[in-house]
Structures are given as C-alpha cells and as structure tokens.
Design an enzyme around this catalytic site. Sequence first.
Site, PDB file in Angstrom:
ATOM      1  N   GLU A  82      -1.936  -5.773  -3.646  1.00  0.00           N
ATOM      2  CA  GLU A  82      -3.057  -5.275  -2.494  1.00  0.00           C
ATOM      3  C   GLU A  82      -4.273  -5.952  -2.689  1.00  0.00           C
ATOM      4  O   GLU A  82      -4.651  -6.447  -1.595  1.00  0.00           O
ATOM      5  CB  GLU A  82      -3.512  -3.714  -2.834  1.00  0.00           C
ATOM      6  CG  GLU A  82      -2.702  -2.993  -1.709  1.00  0.00           C
ATOM      7  CD  GLU A  82      -3.128  -1.326  -1.857  1.00  0.00           C
ATOM      8  OE1 GLU A  82      -3.330  -0.820  -0.808  1.00  0.00           O
ATOM      9  OE2 GLU A  82      -3.521  -1.048  -3.078  1.00  0.00           O
TER      10      GLU A  82
ATOM     11  N   HIS B 208       0.977  -1.228   0.049  1.00  0.00           N
ATOM     12  CA  HIS B 208       0.149   0.174  -0.038  1.00  0.00           C
ATOM     13  C   HIS B 208       1.102   1.360  -0.102  1.00  0.00           C
ATOM     14  O   HIS B 208       0.691   2.244  -0.633  1.00  0.00           O
ATOM     15  CB  HIS B 208      -0.759  -0.136   1.159  1.00  0.00           C
ATOM     16  CG  HIS B 208      -1.884   1.296   1.305  1.00  0.00           C
ATOM     17  ND1 HIS B 208      -2.769   1.265   0.531  1.00  0.00           N
ATOM     18  CD2 HIS B 208      -1.875   2.291   2.223  1.00  0.00           C
ATOM     19  CE1 HIS B 208      -3.670   2.487   0.716  1.00  0.00           C
ATOM     20  NE2 HIS B 208      -2.967   2.990   1.930  1.00  0.00           N
TER      21      HIS B 208
ATOM     22  N   ASN C 240      28.839 -20.437  -4.573  1.00  0.00           N
ATOM     23  CA  ASN C 240      29.739 -21.404  -4.607  1.00  0.00           C
ATOM     24  C   ASN C 240      29.766 -22.729  -3.471  1.00  0.00           C
ATOM     25  O   ASN C 240      29.661 -23.637  -3.872  1.00  0.00           O
ATOM     26  CB  ASN C 240      31.130 -20.680  -4.519  1.00  0.00           C
ATOM     27  CG  ASN C 240      32.277 -21.596  -4.976  1.00  0.00           C
ATOM     28  OD1 ASN C 240      32.370 -21.863  -6.070  1.00  0.00           O
ATOM     29  ND2 ASN C 240      33.337 -21.726  -4.355  1.00  0.00           N
TER      30      ASN C 240
END
Length: 685
Positions: free
Chosen positions: A68, A46, A422
């Site tokens: 929303e 919002h 990694n």
Amino acid sequence: MDMSQYMDIFIDESKEHLQSMNQLLLDLENSKDDLNLLNEIFRIAHTLKGMSGTMGFNKIASLTHEMENVLQLIRNGEISVTEHIIDILFECFDTLEEYINELSKSGEEGNLDSTSLVNKLRMIIENKDSEIKNIEKAEDNQKEVLEESNEDDKENDVNNAITIETEYMTDNVISKAYEKGFSAYKVKVILNKDSMLKSARAFIVFNTLEKDGEIIKSKPTPEEIEDEKFDDSFELIYVTKLDMETLKKEIMSISEIEEVIVEKIMPENTSNNKNKEDLKANNALKPQLSNSKKDNKITKGRSKTSKTVRVDIDRLDNLMNLVSELIIIKTRLEDMDNTRNKQNMNEAVEYLERITTSLHDAVMKVRMVPIERVFNRFPRMVRDLSKELGKDITLNMTGEDTEVDRTVIDEIGDPLIHLIRNSIDHGIEDPATRKKLNKPDSGTVALRAYPDGNNVVIEVEDDGKGIDLEKIKAKAISKNLITKESAENMNEQELINLLFKPGFSTAEKISDISGRGVGLDVVKTKIESLGGLVEVHSELNKGTKFIIRLPLTLAIIQALMVVIGDEKYALPLNSIKEITTIKSDSIRKVQNQEVVLYRNNTLPILRMNKILQVKKEPARKDELIVVVVKKGEKMAGLIVDDLIGQQEIVIKSLGKYLSGIKIIAGATILGNGQIALIVDPNSLF
C-alpha cells in the site's frame, strides 16, 4: 470471537482478489502510466490488508501494508513505475498466493518468511535501488548455498530407513500371504523433486503394483495421497509373488521416480511374534492415538479444492421458483389419490416431468463456472517463461466465458499448465531459428475453449516447430517401444500417440521446464479420469495443436441402457458412434482378435459378456446387436444382448470398492430402484 467460521469466505474472497491483482499487474507492465490500474491494485492490497488483519493473519497484513505504501507514493507521483518495481510487486503477489494456498490446506499462514520482501518495499519507499540490488545479490548467494544443502539433504533422504510399520491386521495378512507362497515388502517410492501432478504419478505406481499383487497399507493414506498431502515420497506394504529386483524394476520403469527402496518383511519380524502383553497394550492405545490424530487432521487439514461456488442471484431465483412448482404438483398428486382421475394423473405426470427437466437444467447451471478461473493464471506464467527462456511469446486466449462443471475446473488446471509449458519450451523456436524460417520474432500460443454439444473443447496451439515424426520413430526404436518393422507400418497418428507413453520424450536436453519425460502420460491419465480425451495434430515447422474434449458435467450424463446377461449396464452416449447389427458368421479372427469388415474398415469386436464376466451364456443368435464406440480415431464394436433405450442418469461413485476395476466408471440408481453399473468405453481400447 471465533474466526474459523469465516475462513472459507476469507479464502474464496482472497483468491478472487489475487486473481484480479495478477491480471492488473500484467496490464500495468504494458501501461505503466495508467492511474486506474494503480488505483485498482491499491484497492485490492487495502482490502486484503483489512481482511487479513481482522482474521489475525499478520504476515499477509504486514506485506500488503508495505505494498500500500509503495503504491500510494506511485499514485502521488513521487515514484514512477519501473520494470524493477513491477517484478517486486509480482514477488509480493506470489508470496500472498502461497500464504492463501497454505491457509486453504492447513488453516495457518505457514513458515514462508517475507521479511526480505518487506525490506525491498521499504527500500523503494526510501528510493535506495542500489541497496535493493545488494539484498537480491545476497539472496542469490544464499539460494545457491541452500540448493547445495538441499542436494545433500536429498541424498540423506534416499538413504533413510523406511518408517512404515506393520500392525496387528497387516501382520495377519502377511502371515497368510507367506503360507500361500507370496512375499511381503516395505516399499519407499521417492519422486523427482520437481515432479508435477504428484498424486497422478502415485496413482500410476498404485495401478502398476496392483497388477501383480496387493497393497495392504500405505503411508500417507490413499486419501491423503489423492489430495497431494505428501512431500516427495510415500511408503507401502505390498504382498506379491514378484522378487525384490523385479519389483524395483517395475516401479523404476515409471517416469519421474527418483529412487525405490525395498525391504523384505519376514513373518518372524512381524508384531504377531512380539511379546503378547506389549501387543495388547499397543493395540489398546492405537485407537486413541489414531482418533487423536484424526481429530487434529479434521481441525487443521483442509480440502485441496474449494467446495464453494459463487452463484448469480437470478439462477437462485429460478431454482426457488422451480422448487415452488414441485410443491404445487406434489399437493396436486396427493389430491388426485382421492379423485382417481386417470386423465388428470397423466397431465400431472407430464407437468412433473417438465418441472424436473427444468430443475435439472437449473441445478446444472448453478454448478457451472466460467473456465476463465483457470485461464487467468496463464498470462503471468507465459510472461515469466518468456523472460526465463529469452523468447518473445504472445498468448492469445479466447472463450474464457465458456462454462464447465465446478469439479472439472478444479482438475484441468495442472494438465493445461504442462501443455502450455511444453509448447513454449519444446515447440516454439528461439528468435534466431524463427528468423531463419521466416517466422515472426514473436511466437504465439493460442488457448481456446468452446462448447461442442455435451462437451467442452479446450485447444492449446503453438506456431512452433511441430512434431518430428522421424525423431519420434528413432527414439521409440532406441527405447525398445517398437521394432523397426512395426515403425514402418505405423501411421502419423500412431506415431504421435507414442508421446503419451510413460517416460517418452524427444527433448535433446533436460530443462526445468520440460524435457524430463514428464507429463504427457500424466496429462492423458488425468484427462481420461475426467471422462475426457486428448488429440494431437501437428505439422512440421508449422506448429502443434493439443485438443482436449471434456464432458460438460461429471454428475449427470445421457446414457444408453443395455442388457448383458441378466444385468443392466449404462454406456455414456458421448462415446457411442452408432448402433447396428451384424451377422455372427461375418466375424473373423485376426491375430487372436475378433474383427468384422464394417463400411470398408476393420472393426474390432468385443464380447461384453466375457469382458464383464457375466455368468449366463447368451443364446446363440444369427444376428448380433453391436454398439460402436469411439475414442479419438479408434473404434470398437461392443456386442450386447439387448437395448433398453436412452436415459439421463446420475453418476454415483463406488469409491474404493471398485477403484482397481478400470472398466467400471461408477453406478446409477434406476427408476425401479435397481442398480446399474456404468461402463467406461475408454478403458476398452
């Protein structure tokens, strides 16, 4: 109403909101019925909708509006939270993040189309899951077509002509170069499409080329390359004595280079020999065109890193009080000029020293931000990689409240991303292998941060398979990095250090996540450019730990001031192990390197007057002053002429002027107004 003045505030606040949304979505995935989490996510969507609507950013406003609507239905109990809905909300988060990143770079939302995402959200509202899956299937098909098209485009790009042009100034340089037996080339360097840390890769290319010649022009400019304001390629005009094939090999030896295109520039092809009137007209237009482009860049281009810091009001109050104290002491010193009372003057100077020390500490604290701002992006990344690789990964983070300098925060994110990826792809085994080794099904990656004196230490540790030293040895021999004989004499740490060689990888198969020889060399370069160090500790089938040590700040450091010849130099205190003296006749030569036996260890000796090319020869001394410096496990003794003492210095960058000289990290202004250069001991190893 001009909204541009609010752009920086909008970007900073949006990034903070998105950071919170990311964590809340991760929490929601584990607690799907938690209404508080839903309310918080709704509040953020919002807020973003209102902010973006006010600023006129309709794509962000439209997407957050649909978010929303979905979140409101979930709050009302009309829809329940499913894994599918969370995945779509994460897609929304990624799209919003991309919009904000584009705004921070160019001032515009960019070309990313979120229509299909908005449609998915509307389908959720209409409870048409099957139609969402059809949309996703169509998107996957379209993605495959696009990927094939992109491969074709990539081939076309490789065959493209080089677009960089010579100009009046470069033509003169090229002509003079040919007179002195040099050659000039136009060079196009194309990086792998999935290259990480593109600017660091370009930096390695520049460094490699500057060893054998001079780069006289680049496209984009060096500043734009440094800020990663380029796609997958950059172009150079380069003067060297190397032939074309050797030049290509030099660049292609660097990992993550897709292609190198080289064209020789002949003196008769430069604009010096074009029609003089055309040249005059072009040169008259150039300043106008370049100024026009420059103005446009200033208006639209934005810095890659944020220039703002949110500061606790208490810290600002403390700063204000200290500045008030400075004004009081200034008035006191002015009055003293009339009284000429020596005792009062000494008291005032001591008082001033206390205030400036406190002021320095206060300013340092204002610059410091919690490393949490970097760490917060990793839980989501680990979640996505776990799904992609089919591994169950737990990320444990500690020390998020450890504070580091704002400039370090901006730079440390990418190296950490690579180390974590990694660990997950390279280090942690698949569930079946872990079961055979009697390990828990869930692999663990630990990310820790903690202060250590004037440093901040960051650790990335996994409980995976560790580093196979025999595999490293075999790979290094096959790549001709070492010989069989030297491999047998290398200790564990020396073998592990081979991982940081450009292009070195022990991966058996290439994946999109790691195993392209990508990264560890770039990670090391990046961390060392911040004045830091990387260490690796590993145990086969137990796991691997990467330890990064970084200075608390890059602005003010403790240094040892020394004299070399007639000049004063600064050596960072955090690199110094100790100071000692040695007898000049105790120095021996081993393989053309001066060494001395020091505490039952061989210590390499470096004569700083030769390294820094100080003209004045030092007087012959029987006893030499040696500053012992360290870099990880390595040590060296620097011979200096005299010691001045410890000082707190402010580092001033020397910019482009000394960018090619690795040994000089910057300069500082001393109390008497003199300039002292700061030596980077890391570059001596």
